[in-house]
Design an enzyme around this catalytic site. Structure first.
Site, PDB file in Angstrom:
ATOM      1  N   HIS A  47       0.875  -1.182   0.000  1.00 19.60           N
ATOM      2  CA  HIS A  47       0.000   0.000   0.000  1.00 19.60           C
ATOM      3  C   HIS A  47       0.912   1.232   0.000  1.00 19.60           C
ATOM      4  O   HIS A  47       2.035   1.173   0.519  1.00 19.60           O
ATOM      5  CB  HIS A  47      -0.841  -0.045   1.282  1.00 19.60           C
ATOM      6  CG  HIS A  47      -1.895   1.009   1.391  1.00 19.60           C
ATOM      7  ND1 HIS A  47      -1.620   2.300   1.773  1.00 19.60           N
ATOM      8  CD2 HIS A  47      -3.245   0.969   1.193  1.00 19.60           C
ATOM      9  CE1 HIS A  47      -2.741   3.005   1.813  1.00 19.60           C
ATOM     10  NE2 HIS A  47      -3.747   2.206   1.461  1.00 19.60           N
ATOM     11  N   CYS A  84      -4.704   2.608  -3.627  1.00 13.76           N
ATOM     12  CA  CYS A  84      -3.440   3.096  -3.028  1.00 13.76           C
ATOM     13  C   CYS A  84      -2.314   2.095  -3.245  1.00 13.76           C
ATOM     14  O   CYS A  84      -1.507   1.863  -2.332  1.00 13.76           O
ATOM     15  CB  CYS A  84      -3.600   3.420  -1.547  1.00 13.76           C
ATOM     16  SG  CYS A  84      -4.756   4.737  -1.233  1.00 13.76           S
ATOM     17  N   GLN A 106      -4.315  -5.146   6.936  1.00 14.19           N
ATOM     18  CA  GLN A 106      -5.310  -6.082   6.388  1.00 14.19           C
ATOM     19  C   GLN A 106      -5.237  -7.455   7.047  1.00 14.19           C
ATOM     20  O   GLN A 106      -5.964  -8.365   6.650  1.00 14.19           O
ATOM     21  CB  GLN A 106      -5.102  -6.246   4.867  1.00 14.19           C
ATOM     22  CG  GLN A 106      -5.275  -4.986   4.068  1.00 14.19           C
ATOM     23  CD  GLN A 106      -6.730  -4.509   4.004  1.00 14.19           C
ATOM     24  OE1 GLN A 106      -7.664  -5.235   4.350  1.00 14.19           O
ATOM     25  NE2 GLN A 106      -6.920  -3.279   3.579  1.00 14.19           N
ATOM     26  N   LYS A 129     -10.318  -0.427  10.407  1.00 12.18           N
ATOM     27  CA  LYS A 129     -10.529  -1.643   9.601  1.00 12.18           C
ATOM     28  C   LYS A 129     -10.904  -2.827  10.487  1.00 12.18           C
ATOM     29  O   LYS A 129     -11.151  -3.917   9.994  1.00 12.18           O
ATOM     30  CB  LYS A 129      -9.268  -1.969   8.792  1.00 12.18           C
ATOM     31  CG  LYS A 129      -8.978  -0.965   7.673  1.00 12.18           C
ATOM     32  CD  LYS A 129      -7.867  -1.445   6.791  1.00 12.18           C
ATOM     33  CE  LYS A 129      -7.170  -0.337   6.036  1.00 12.18           C
ATOM     34  NZ  LYS A 129      -7.943   0.271   4.971  1.00 12.18           N
ATOM     35  N   ASP A 152       3.292  -4.286   8.036  1.00 11.74           N
ATOM     36  CA  ASP A 152       2.052  -3.525   7.906  1.00 11.74           C
ATOM     37  C   ASP A 152       0.903  -4.522   8.069  1.00 11.74           C
ATOM     38  O   ASP A 152       0.602  -5.299   7.160  1.00 11.74           O
ATOM     39  CB  ASP A 152       2.035  -2.844   6.532  1.00 11.74           C
ATOM     40  CG  ASP A 152       0.683  -2.183   6.226  1.00 11.74           C
ATOM     41  OD1 ASP A 152      -0.240  -2.278   7.059  1.00 11.74           O
ATOM     42  OD2 ASP A 152       0.567  -1.591   5.144  1.00 11.74           O
TER      43      ASP A 152
HETATM   44  C1  LIG Z   1      -2.276  -2.801   3.531  1.00 10.47           C
HETATM   45  C2  LIG Z   1      -2.652  -1.422   3.965  1.00 10.47           C
HETATM   46  N1  LIG Z   1      -1.740  -0.653   4.561  1.00 10.47           N
HETATM   47  C3  LIG Z   1      -2.017   0.583   4.969  1.00 10.47           C
HETATM   48  C4  LIG Z   1      -3.271   1.122   4.809  1.00 10.47           C
HETATM   49  C5  LIG Z   1      -3.531   2.506   5.277  1.00 10.47           C
HETATM   50  O1  LIG Z   1      -4.474   2.541   6.295  1.00 10.47           O
HETATM   51  P1  LIG Z   1      -4.833   3.925   6.991  1.00 10.47           P
HETATM   52  O2  LIG Z   1      -5.438   4.777   5.885  1.00 10.47           O
HETATM   53  O3  LIG Z   1      -5.812   3.593   8.038  1.00 10.47           O
HETATM   54  O4  LIG Z   1      -3.579   4.509   7.481  1.00 10.47           O
HETATM   55  C6  LIG Z   1      -4.262   0.375   4.170  1.00 10.47           C
HETATM   56  C7  LIG Z   1      -5.594   0.937   3.935  1.00 10.47           C
HETATM   57  O5  LIG Z   1      -6.282   0.559   3.007  1.00 10.47           O
HETATM   58  C8  LIG Z   1      -3.943  -0.934   3.740  1.00 10.47           C
HETATM   59  O6  LIG Z   1      -4.853  -1.705   3.146  1.00 10.47           O
END
Ligand SMILES: Cc1ncc(COP(=O)(O)O)c(C=O)c1O
Length: 436
Positions: free
Chosen positions: A148, A394, A227, A250, A224
């Site tokens: 992401h 993203c 998900q 999430k 990270d």
């Molecule tokens: C794998 C992953 N990392 C990071 C994020 C970013 O999350 P946040 O916008 O809550 O910081 C997302 C959000 O879709 C994601 O799917």
């Protein structure tokens, strides 16, 4: 109350309300849905089919009530007041920290969990503090192609600023990370930063293998978990993660709160992130000193109500059982991929691993539908109350690997069932008629 000493208040009772969903062996989605007011809202005379939890999950009444109760009965700023409601607010906030650590198996949640605004800020915190203190020209940071943007851009910024070299683990033909050259790719790496599960493909990363290689080459490991944590049991100790981030919204929690886990010794060494109140021990005209971890990284008034909502969300997930949630999503994903392929054959291309018994796969189904633009697909689906996400998610570097500008993505959570998938299929049939 001394700003450095909240651990004792954090162990008292747990005030978050309990879930009412009475779940047995398997997830009873009808019962679960009753806890989520938005899922029975009326849109053009019918309920909505929410298939966008990878973007943000819906919230159970227990979370909404926990936040409302806090504002109605306990709100005061934390860590400052000596009066009753201020001490109660502090206790609730610090209890949330313990729950956030417990969820991912942190050994010392009271010291190793930092609250941020979201996981994006958690990763940025590591890049700004640990990264700037420990990385210099020529040092290698190993990422993957499927990240992401939250786990690309902070490192790209550091590469621009400091001349850090970025390398990428590629994706293989099965839409999983290709770890066959991991040892060579990791040579000289000071940090390996990867997602635990792809928000586009649903592939789940073999973090244990990456962790072994990280140890072998002396690199730190950042995961990270945005998900992964909402859908699977997580244990930062067993994978020996140095940094692990996830995001509240999430996993049934509110927006505005993210979680950074970092090993105690790393947090102790790292310089602070943002400056201001709460993070200091002393301020003079000629300088300042920082307070203890984790507050050293929490400048300003923190997200108190959000932490309390997060705690209620964690309680809810634990009560239902993450193992049950994982099994439910897995079988729904198998059903969805099978049904979509049966119905639409060559008109649908699904970007993600084939479901298999031997390998886990997350409940994220991204696809190309005939040659219809994903935004058009999503817009027509909305006319049938089906909520999906269309776009690059993203993950622009990944879109380039897939040779598409965007995909349509349906994603599942504990409240979804075959009815939602059938509504998606019915609405896609209408898309096909309209554009076919
Ligand atoms: C794998 C992953 N990392 C990071 C994020 C970013 O999350 P946040 O916008 O809550 O910081 C997302 C959000 O879709 C994601 O799917």
């Amino acid at each position: 109350m001394d700003n450095n000493n909240y651990a004792h208040v954090a162990v008292k009772g747990n005030e978050a309300p309990k879930p009412t969903a009475n779940v047995g062996e398997h997830i009873d989605t009808d019962k679960i849905k009753e806890d989520f007011p938005i899922l029975s809202r009326d849109q053009n005379g019918e309920r909505i089919y929410y298939l966008d939890s990878a973007s943000s999950s819906q919230k159970p009444i227990q979370v909404i009530q926990a936040m409302g109760n806090y504002y109605a009965s306990t709100h005061a700023n934390v860590h400052r007041g000596v009066y009753t409601i201020a001490e109660e607010a502090t206790r609730l906030y610090e209890n949330a920290r313990i729950a956030a650590g417990r969820l991912i198996g942190a050994a010392h949640p009271e010291r190793e969990i930092v609250f941020t605004k979201n996981v994006t800020e958690a990763i940025n915190l590591v890049a700004y503090t640990w990264g700037r203190a420990n990385l210099s020209r020529g040092d290698v940071v190993l990422l993957s192609e499927i990240e992401h943007h939250a786990n690309f851009v902070p490192w790209l910024m550091l590469a621009e600023e400091k001349g850090v070299e970025l390398r990428y683990i590629p994706m293989d033909k099965t839409y999983n990370l290709d770890l066959s050259n991991l040892v060579q790719l990791s040579a000289g790496a000071k940090l390996i930063a990867v997602t635990a599960a792809s928000n586009v493909l649903g592939s789940i990363t073999d973090i244990s293998k990456i962790s072994d290689v990280a140890k072998q080459v002396g690199a730190r490991l950042l995961v990270d978990g945005a998900q992964f944590v909402p859908h699977r049991l997580t244990d930062v100790k067993s994978i020996d993660a140095d940094f692990y981030g996830y995001t509240g919204h999430k996993l049934l929690g509110p927006t505005g709160i993210g979680i950074l886990y970092a090993k105690q010794e790393l947090l102790e060494e790292m310089p602070p992130f943002l400056g201001g109140g709460e993070m200091i021990a002393d301020v003079r005209l000629d300088g300042f000193s920082t307070t203890d971890i984790p507050w050293k990284f929490e400048a300003g008034t923190p997200p108190i109500a959000e932490a309390i909502g997060l705690h209620a969300a964690i309680d809810y997930l634990e009560q239902v059982g993450l193992d049950k949630i994982a099994a439910h999503e897995k079988s729904l994903t198998v059903y969805a991929i099978g049904a979509l392929t049966d119905h639409f054959g060559k008109d649908i291309t699904i970007f993600g691993p084939e479901p298999s018994d031997s390998k886990d796969r997350a409940g994220v189904v991204s696809f190309k539908f005939a040659d219809i633009h994903p935004h058009d697909v999503a817009q027509v689906l909305n006319e049938y109350n089906v909520c999906v996400r269309a776009g690059h998610h993203c993950a622009k570097p990944l879109m380039r690997c897939l040779h598409v500008p965007a995909t349509t993505r349906a994603s599942f959570y504990l409240y979804n069932d075959e009815e939602d998938v059938n509504a998606l299929i019915h609405a896609l049939e209408q898309v096909k008629k309209m554009f076919g």
